[in-house]
Motif scaffolding. Structure first.
Motif, PDB file in Angstrom:
ATOM      1  N   VAL A  87      -9.436   3.014   4.960  1.00 58.02           N
ATOM      2  CA  VAL A  87      -8.275   2.616   4.626  1.00 58.02           C
ATOM      3  C   VAL A  87      -8.467   2.439   2.847  1.00 58.02           C
ATOM      4  CG1 VAL A  87      -6.409   0.971   3.719  1.00 58.02           C
ATOM      5  CG2 VAL A  87      -6.939   1.241   6.185  1.00 58.02           C
ATOM      6  N   SER A 103      -2.324   4.855  10.063  1.00 54.59           N
ATOM      7  CA  SER A 103      -2.116   4.752  10.928  1.00 54.59           C
ATOM      8  C   SER A 103      -2.457   5.911  12.206  1.00 54.59           C
ATOM      9  CB  SER A 103      -0.360   4.455  11.798  1.00 54.59           C
ATOM     10  OG  SER A 103      -0.082   5.695  10.941  1.00 54.59           O
ATOM     11  N   THR A 117      -7.295   5.461  -0.489  1.00 47.83           N
ATOM     12  CA  THR A 117      -5.973   4.856  -1.468  1.00 47.83           C
ATOM     13  C   THR A 117      -6.677   4.713  -2.810  1.00 47.83           C
ATOM     14  OG1 THR A 117      -5.547   2.292   0.421  1.00 47.83           O
ATOM     15  CG2 THR A 117      -5.573   2.728  -2.746  1.00 47.83           C
ATOM     16  N   ALA A 121      -6.630  -2.569   2.177  1.00 44.75           N
ATOM     17  CA  ALA A 121      -6.570  -3.342   2.952  1.00 44.75           C
ATOM     18  C   ALA A 121      -7.592  -4.587   2.810  1.00 44.75           C
ATOM     19  CB  ALA A 121      -6.649  -3.284   4.344  1.00 44.75           C
ATOM     20  N   PHE A 125      -0.545   4.365   4.985  1.00 46.11           N
ATOM     21  CA  PHE A 125      -0.070   3.266   6.367  1.00 46.11           C
ATOM     22  C   PHE A 125      -0.078   4.787   7.130  1.00 46.11           C
ATOM     23  CE2 PHE A 125       2.132   0.041   3.539  1.00 46.11           C
ATOM     24  CZ  PHE A 125       1.808  -0.565   4.056  1.00 46.11           C
ATOM     25  N   GLU A 126       0.502   5.892   6.580  1.00 46.46           N
ATOM     26  CA  GLU A 126       0.652   7.292   7.884  1.00 46.46           C
ATOM     27  C   GLU A 126      -0.471   7.330   8.327  1.00 46.46           C
ATOM     28  OE1 GLU A 126       3.958   9.629   5.488  1.00 46.46           O
ATOM     29  OE2 GLU A 126       5.736   8.375   6.288  1.00 46.46           O
ATOM     30  N   LYS A 153       2.754   4.506   0.982  1.00 43.35           N
ATOM     31  CA  LYS A 153       3.231   4.599   3.162  1.00 43.35           C
ATOM     32  C   LYS A 153       2.470   5.663   3.340  1.00 43.35           C
ATOM     33  CE  LYS A 153       7.625   6.987   4.364  1.00 43.35           C
ATOM     34  NZ  LYS A 153       8.852   7.988   4.638  1.00 43.35           N
ATOM     35  N   LEU A 184       0.460  -1.294   0.120  1.00 40.89           N
ATOM     36  CA  LEU A 184       0.112   0.070  -0.022  1.00 40.89           C
ATOM     37  C   LEU A 184       0.830   1.792   0.208  1.00 40.89           C
ATOM     38  CD1 LEU A 184      -2.966  -0.721   2.161  1.00 40.89           C
ATOM     39  CD2 LEU A 184      -2.881  -0.396   0.258  1.00 40.89           C
TER      40      LEU A 184
END
Length: 356
Positions: free
Chosen positions: A242, A21, A246, A196, A17-18, A14, A12
């Motif tokens: 997610v 999270s 994306t 995800a 992800f950041e 970066k 995925l």
């Protein structure tokens, strides 16, 4: 640095992800985690609506097509599609192109008759059928646009097949420009190109629904999900979030056309390199090679274990082929940068030079 060529769940961006999270700790400065907010609150309703809107925009969908985010992944759709579209005494046409197409065929047989419109079985699934033949009274034609295990992909799609067109796009969704409005139903697990694991995208032309003449369980009826805008039951909140991130990322890259250009560059670079190495075999017919999943073997099986270890030592993750076929597979999904493919090519060349 790890270079992730895994077939799925896969790489995925970066940025995703950041952002994801951060949302686990504090979603949109609400003081709440994305994992604990109510799915019917404005906080999440805006997420679901943006995710659905982004799909419509990226696919340039017309008003007849609805976008759903559902549980169960593509495997659930193997049975949900015929349950909603196929009458008990009806016929559905399926193309037989590999493992995932075969799984869809198996489930469809539980709900009616299945006609094989075209098969690649004789080529050991190294080709895509070029000639299709099926009843024009079929409820629909089903294709698997990209076979992750076989490494094949439909490059000439049967848009005007005369019956509703259904496609499993799990491994090439939003990776290339297509006329998405020509499909009456598209489904795709998110975990390869769109997010995800845990959520499934369904794009459906609502005009084809309501003709199955069977009692459909409430949660499996597409019409119920359309009516409730994917909120019939508690959706997989984090997976939808997610996916939304994306989809945002994809739009920021320039959309599907822009990512297709990069994906073609990645595939051309890898295939052209593999073609130059004498001890590597590319089993898939050149015109049917997947841009997403590049499969290959060693002509000398003794080299396979050594090559796999070499890639592991070089921090290349997920290069081993599927357990059912062996060999190797390098997946080039949207979020994999061209630089990682260049790195992988350099490693392959180094190995070839050592064995030259």
């Amino acid at each position: 640095m790890i270079h992730n060529f895994n077939a799925g769940p896969s790489i995925l961006p970066k940025e995703v992800f950041e952002q994801a999270s951060q949302a686990i700790l504090n979603f949109n400065n609400s003081g709440l985690s994305i994992l604990e907010i109510g799915h019917r609150t404005p906080l999440f309703e805006t997420v679901m609506e943006e995710a659905r809107s982004l799909v419509k925009e990226l696919m340039q969908l017309d008003e007849d097509h609805e976008v759903l985010f559902l549980h169960g992944g593509a495997t659930t759709q193997f049975m949900q599609v015929p349950m909603n579209l196929l009458k008990q005494d009806g016929v559905a046409a399926y193309t037989e192109t590999g493992t995932w197409a075969n799984k869809a065929i198996k489930e469809a047989k539980l709900f009616g008759h299945v006609e094989i419109a075209g098969s690649a079985k004789e080529s050991n699934f190294t080709t895509i059928p070029k000639q299709l033949s099926f009843s024009k009274t079929a409820a629909y034609l089903h294709i698997t646009t990209n076979e992750t295990i076989a490494g094949t992909q439909w490059h000439h799609l049967p848009y005007d097949c005369g019956v509703p067109l259904v496609a499993d796009m799990s491994s090439d969704i939003l990776s290339r420009t297509l006329n998405f409005n020509k499909f009456d139903l598209i489904y795709a697990g998110a975990q390869k190109n769109m997010g995800a694991a845990g959520v499934n995208l369904v794009v459906i032309n609502k005009t084809i629904l309501g003709n199955a003449e069977r009692v459909i369980p409430t949660v499996l009826d597409y019409q119920n999900h359309i009516k409730e805008k994917s909120m019939l039951n508690t959706p997989p909140v984090f997976a939808v979030y997610v996916a939304m991130l994306t989809l945002r990322w994809l739009k920021e890259q320039g959309g599907v056309a822009a990512i297709e250009t990069i994906n073609q560059q990645k595939a051309d670079l890898l295939y052209s390199t593999l073609e130059t190495i004498p001890f590597i075999n590319l089993p898939v017919a050149k015109e049917d090679r997947s841009l997403m999943n590049v499969v290959f073997t060693m002509k000398d099986e003794m080299l396979e274990k050594e090559f796999l270890q070499y890639t592991k030592d070089a921090n290349m993750y997920g290069v081993k082929g599927h357990r059912s076929v062996g060999g190797f597979r390098m997946s080039l999904y949207n979020a994999l940068p061209l630089s990682s493919v260049q790195y992988g090519v350099d490693v392959i060349k180094e190995f070839a030079a050592k064995k030259g």
